[in-house]
Scaffold this active site. Sequence first.
Site, PDB file in Angstrom:
ATOM      1  N   SER A   6      15.478 -15.707 -11.221  1.00 24.53           N
ATOM      2  CA  SER A   6      15.092 -15.014 -12.440  1.00 24.53           C
ATOM      3  C   SER A   6      14.062 -13.936 -12.095  1.00 24.53           C
ATOM      4  O   SER A   6      14.341 -13.065 -11.282  1.00 24.53           O
ATOM      5  CB  SER A   6      14.582 -16.018 -13.475  1.00 24.53           C
ATOM      6  OG  SER A   6      14.476 -15.419 -14.747  1.00 24.53           O
ATOM      7  N   ASP A  55      24.987 -15.698 -19.151  1.00 31.67           N
ATOM      8  CA  ASP A  55      23.609 -15.209 -19.084  1.00 31.67           C
ATOM      9  C   ASP A  55      23.578 -13.764 -19.564  1.00 31.67           C
ATOM     10  O   ASP A  55      24.398 -12.946 -19.124  1.00 31.67           O
ATOM     11  CB  ASP A  55      23.119 -15.310 -17.637  1.00 31.67           C
ATOM     12  CG  ASP A  55      21.668 -14.907 -17.454  1.00 31.67           C
ATOM     13  OD1 ASP A  55      20.975 -14.643 -18.457  1.00 31.67           O
ATOM     14  OD2 ASP A  55      21.233 -14.863 -16.286  1.00 31.67           O
ATOM     15  N   HIS A 103      21.591 -18.913 -18.051  1.00 34.55           N
ATOM     16  CA  HIS A 103      20.393 -18.566 -17.293  1.00 34.55           C
ATOM     17  C   HIS A 103      19.658 -19.833 -16.857  1.00 34.55           C
ATOM     18  O   HIS A 103      19.519 -20.777 -17.621  1.00 34.55           O
ATOM     19  CB  HIS A 103      19.469 -17.706 -18.159  1.00 34.55           C
ATOM     20  CG  HIS A 103      18.360 -17.075 -17.402  1.00 34.55           C
ATOM     21  ND1 HIS A 103      18.554 -15.961 -16.604  1.00 34.55           N
ATOM     22  CD2 HIS A 103      17.050 -17.398 -17.297  1.00 34.55           C
ATOM     23  CE1 HIS A 103      17.405 -15.631 -16.048  1.00 34.55           C
ATOM     24  NE2 HIS A 103      16.482 -16.481 -16.450  1.00 34.55           N
TER      25      HIS A 103
END
Length: 298
Positions: free
Chosen positions: A137, A236, A266
């Site tokens: 991320s 995502d 995600h």
Amino acid sequence: MTDTSEEVRLFRTEAQRHAGSRLRVMPELPVGTYETVTGPVGELMLYRPAGVEALPGVFVNLHGGGFVLGDWEGDDPYCRFLADAAGCAVINLDYVLAPEHPYPAAVHQTSDLLAWLAEHGADLGVDASRLAVGGHSAGGNLAAAAALLARRRGGPRLRGVVVDYAPLELSVRPDAKLTGAVRDDPGAVALAAVGARFDAWYLPDLRDGADELASPALAPDLAGLPPTLVITAENDLLRAEGDRYAGRLRAAGVETEHAVYPGCGHGFTHDGPQEQAVDAWHRMAAFLRRVLTTKAPA
């Protein structure tokens, strides 16, 4: 209405509560199997690979959390896995967070660590001529940015980069990324709302979002970057920019491995589904083993 510091505190408190309540992917992995060493940014968590006698190459791991949340502990068990499965040392960096340390503080901290390792790695018993960086991320954004900064500065020479479902185009509002299949997905909608707040804390001057160190996918030129593994998740809202980044890397002649994980959202490498998460961790380990232990520099 809360002030910024109180709002950040509440976000972090809730994030810690959630982290403590969720089921961990690969629960059999051990925790706390690191040693603490001193580096240019204070204490570093160092994981040495089991059964490796020669000086191992080293991978710098950067956790996720939207540039605002998270710490090294969330990635602790996975760093042990990567060290043993890839046969490399892993440094789990607890980088500085926004809003206390806004852009580009964490990028430069990561870059400074990589440069320091290239010079002093032998003091830690690692071979930092074989050096890679990666993250999850926000950590994937920082890893990609650090590779761009290393290219700009003429070093250190990196052997590989891992970019795991990263936000790579911060100049675009998160809600504008709610297109296609993720438009009405509750998880994606919630991530967009939180992401907008976090982006504002990370980038107090939103014009910085156009800079390549904030938005690596928008870099004018990607040629000459190290081999890169890009992982994206089907459900995502950040998938499209990750896919575009992988495509641009390939077009620039960069050795690129790109995997899209179907049915995943995600954070799936940490939150599941288990089968896809395990596959992704093994993919990362195989990539690191290849670039750090079997791939000679060009």
